[in-house]
Every structure is written in C-alpha cells, then in structure tokens.
Design a protein around this motif. Structure first.
Motif, PDB file in Angstrom:
ATOM      1  N   MET A 243       0.831  -1.202   0.000  1.00 40.77           N
ATOM      2  CA  MET A 243       0.000   0.000   0.000  1.00 40.77           C
ATOM      3  C   MET A 243       0.867   1.255   0.000  1.00 40.77           C
ATOM      4  O   MET A 243       0.553   2.245  -0.685  1.00 40.77           O
ATOM      5  N   ALA A 244       1.967   1.223   0.745  1.00 40.21           N
ATOM      6  CA  ALA A 244       2.887   2.368   0.767  1.00 40.21           C
ATOM      7  C   ALA A 244       3.501   2.602  -0.611  1.00 40.21           C
ATOM      8  O   ALA A 244       3.625   3.748  -1.064  1.00 40.21           O
ATOM      9  N   LEU A 245       3.853   1.513  -1.292  1.00 44.72           N
ATOM     10  CA  LEU A 245       4.406   1.635  -2.644  1.00 44.72           C
ATOM     11  C   LEU A 245       3.393   2.270  -3.604  1.00 44.72           C
ATOM     12  O   LEU A 245       3.743   3.128  -4.421  1.00 44.72           O
ATOM     13  N   LEU A 246       2.147   1.853  -3.487  1.00 45.20           N
ATOM     14  CA  LEU A 246       1.111   2.397  -4.363  1.00 45.20           C
ATOM     15  C   LEU A 246       0.856   3.872  -4.078  1.00 45.20           C
ATOM     16  O   LEU A 246       0.602   4.657  -5.008  1.00 45.20           O
ATOM     17  N   ARG A 247       0.908   4.264  -2.810  1.00 46.42           N
ATOM     18  CA  ARG A 247       0.766   5.687  -2.488  1.00 46.42           C
ATOM     19  C   ARG A 247       1.890   6.492  -3.137  1.00 46.42           C
ATOM     20  O   ARG A 247       1.666   7.586  -3.661  1.00 46.42           O
ATOM     21  N   GLN A 248       3.104   5.949  -3.098  1.00 43.78           N
ATOM     22  CA  GLN A 248       4.231   6.624  -3.744  1.00 43.78           C
ATOM     23  C   GLN A 248       4.007   6.762  -5.244  1.00 43.78           C
ATOM     24  O   GLN A 248       4.445   7.736  -5.862  1.00 43.78           O
TER      25      GLN A 248
END
Length: 400
Positions: A136-141
């Motif tokens: 999820m953090a990667l997708l936010r980035q």
C-alpha cells in the motif's frame, strides 16, 4: 458526476456485493459506468448483475475483443476519467505494487492515465500484515489514492480494520475529485520549486538536496484545478509540467526578482523552493586552485523572499510557505508563519521516513494563520499538492 466516465474494477472478496450497490448509485448520479471483474470476483457476483446495473458490457477476459478495431483493455483505460477498485483484495494490491498484468483488470490499470482510487477489503490480520502495508505504501508513492473503510464486523467473524468503505463514502470521494477541476478557475498562482545554486567560482557552488518534486506536483495540480500557473524553478532534473509558464532561475537573488515580478499580478504564492539563506560574499571569476592551507569562504545573507514579499501583498493575495524541519516541526513552523506574515504554512519533518526531499511521498501538517492545524497521513506528493491547494482555497473563502 453527470457525464463522467467511471470504471469500476471488482475483485474477489465478499464485499463485492457492495460494488453492485455502488454501480447502481453511480448510474443514478448520471455517470457513465464500465465494470471490469477478476475471475475471483465472478465467484461472488455474476457479470450479469453488473451488466444489468451498469447497462453496459462487463469486461472479464483480456483476450475477448468485442470490437475488432479496438483493443478492449486499452480502450477502457483511455476512456476512464477515474477508476475505482472496490473491493480491493490483498492480491490485487500486491499485483499493482509489483506491476503485474495477468488479466483484464491489471492490464487496464497499468495502461491508464486516469486517477485510481483503491477501496481495500480483507481480514484485519491480512490488512495489518507488513507485506500488505508495504504494498500500500508503494502504491501511495506511485500516486494511487486509498479510500479506507471504518473498523467493524468482518465476514470472517473478526472485528477490526479491513471493511470496504460504504458506497456513500466512495461517492463522496468521487464528488470531491470531480469538483476539484473548477477549484482554482480564474486564479493566478505562482509556485517556487527546487533548490538554488550559489556560485563560488566557475565550477563550484553551494546548494541543497531539494529535488523540486513537491513544487512541481503543486504546479501540475494547480493547472488541473483550472489555475493560470507560473512555476519559478531552480535547477532540477524534472520535466516541466505541460501548460505551465516556467521561469528558470539559478540563484536566490534571481528567484527573488522572479517572484517579485510574478506575484504582483497574481492571487496566490506558494513557496515550496528550498532557497539558500547565505551566498558567498566573493565570487571568483576563475577556478580557484588547490592551496596548501585551509580555505574559508565568507558568506552573506540572501534576501528573505517570503518576508520581503509578504510586506508587499494586498489583502486579497495569499502567501503559503513551507517549513522543512528536523525537530520541533510544528513549533518552528508556527514561528515562521508569524514572523514572515504568512497566511498558511506547510510543515513537514524531513527526518521522518517517506517525508521530505527527493522522495515521492510527504507527511504534512497545514497550519492556518488563525492557528487551525490539519495533519495528514503519509501521502503521495501529488495528493499532498491537492490537499495544500484545497486548504488554500478554503482559507481564501473564509477570509475574503
């Protein structure tokens, strides 16, 4: 939402029954809706259900091409004004984070330029798993936005986070998304970005680690929101945003003069650049050769752009500053807000993971002149840019 093109991606979770309700409500609001489903999603709700509700074909197979002159998943990706993944399982989140494209849904998502909203739905322990949080953090980035549901009773019997957001919540997010397009209509916005370079000699200079990403994201967002945008940029490796007037500068002095000229006929100044506080007192015409002894460089103060420009602003103009701090972030930001006579300030802790220079995310707190504070979770810099502009317009409406 009337007339907007909305693509709904349904993946394999029990919450897919909510997606049927969401489809119906989107159609009732006048949106044009296309539904695409994973193979797992079809185990819970049939494509026929979504066909009846959306009044159109449902896309389930990458290799089924109903119109030979079009490639279906590319056509859907290009057609969309926005894409919602609801429910979004841990599996689809992992695939997107790794760039996997093995069905109609994932190939379409990789091909689209539209904004993508993800509504997660899974067991609470799955949701909290480090791998899921990492994805999820990667997708936010990467610029994806998440619509989180409330904690509550889950189909597995557990109580906790992992419920899909209710259709009404998703509809509210989409309403705000489409309303953004007129937010800055008729406004002239000046944005500064990037570092400055303070020359020592023909080959050396002082600078800082600013990448310009935050300022460029604000310029792109302001253009999308209908503003006439002037971007005053220090040296960066970024491509200039399309449709934006760019003034390229190098030094702090050059930035001051560019801002002073541009802001005279503008409504908003957002100063996201990292400008040098000091510049060498003596600049050498020729490269200074290596010496045996130590070399001390005397520095002098540069013009404080924010403080100087704020003394010239009219009551109808708004100035937004940034406070990139490594300690006492809110305290120092409030002092800067007051000292430099700003209307709002965006504070961020550059020592926090995922926040600050060079990265693609930022965790910000926006502080209004009246002391009102709005902290935000870790966001992509694109989403943070929209939040900054929304808060700026909210402030303008209150004051003016």
């Amino acid at each position: 939402m009337k007339g907007k093109n909305v693509v709904l991606a349904v993946t394999g979770g029990i919450a897919s029954y909510k997606a049927a309700n969401l489809t119906s409500q989107l159609v009732q609001k006048g949106a044009n809706v296309k539904v695409m489903m994973t193979e797992s999603a079809q185990k819970f709700v049939t494509p026929l259900t979504f066909q009846a509700l959306s009044r159109g074909p449902v896309y389930v197979d990458t290799f089924t091409e109903p119109e030979p002159e079009k490639i279906a998943h590319i056509d859907v990706a290009d057609w969309a004004d926005v894409i919602i993944i609801a429910p979004a399982t841990a599996n689809i989140i992992a695939k997107l984070a790794q760039g996997i494209a093995d069905d109609f849904v994932t190939t379409s998502l990789l091909a689209t330029k539209a904004a993508v909203y993800i509504a997660p739905a899974m067991n609470v322990h799955m949701y909290e798993h480090p791998a899921v949080q990492r994805n999820m953090a990667l997708l936010r980035q990467d610029g994806f936005s998440f619509i989180e549901g409330e904690e509550g009773y889950l189909a597995c019997g557990w109580v906790g986070k992992g419920r899909m957001a209710e259709p009404e919540v998703i509809l509210d997010v989409l309403d705000k998304h489409f309303n953004r397009s007129q937010l800055l209509q008729g406004k002239k916005v000046v944005i500064t970005a990037g570092p400055t370079q303070e020359k020592i000699d023909p080959v050396r200079y002082f600078t800082n680690q600013s990448s310009g990403k935050m300022g460029y994201a604000i310029a792109e967002a302001a253009k999308q929101l209908g503003a006439e945008v002037t971007l005053i940029s220090g040296p960066t490796s970024l491509q200039y945003p399309s449709g934006v007037k760019v003034v390229a500068i190098t030094s702090a002095e050059e930035m001051y003069h560019a801002v002073d000229e541009a802001f005279t006929h503008s409504d908003i100044l957002i100063k996201a650049a990292a400008v040098a506080d000091y510049t060498p007192k003596v600049v050498y015409d020729q490269k200074r050769k290596k010496q045996q002894d130590e070399w001390s460089i005397e520095m002098e103060r540069t013009v404080d752009i924010l403080q100087t420009i704020s003394t010239k602003k009219s009551p109808s103009q708004v100035i937004v500053g940034f406070a990139a701090e490594s300690e006492k972030v809110v305290e120092y930001a409030k002092k800067k807000l007051e000292k430099k006579n700003l209307d709002l300030i965006v504070a961020n802790n550059i020592s926090e993971v995922g926040s600050g220079f060079k990265g693609d995310t930022n965790q910000i707190t926006i502080i209004h002149r009246n002391g009102e504070m709005k902290p935000f979770p870790l966001l992509s810099k694109q989403e943070a840019a929209f939040r900054i502009l929304e808060e700026t317009m909210l402030y303008m409406k209150k004051v003016h």
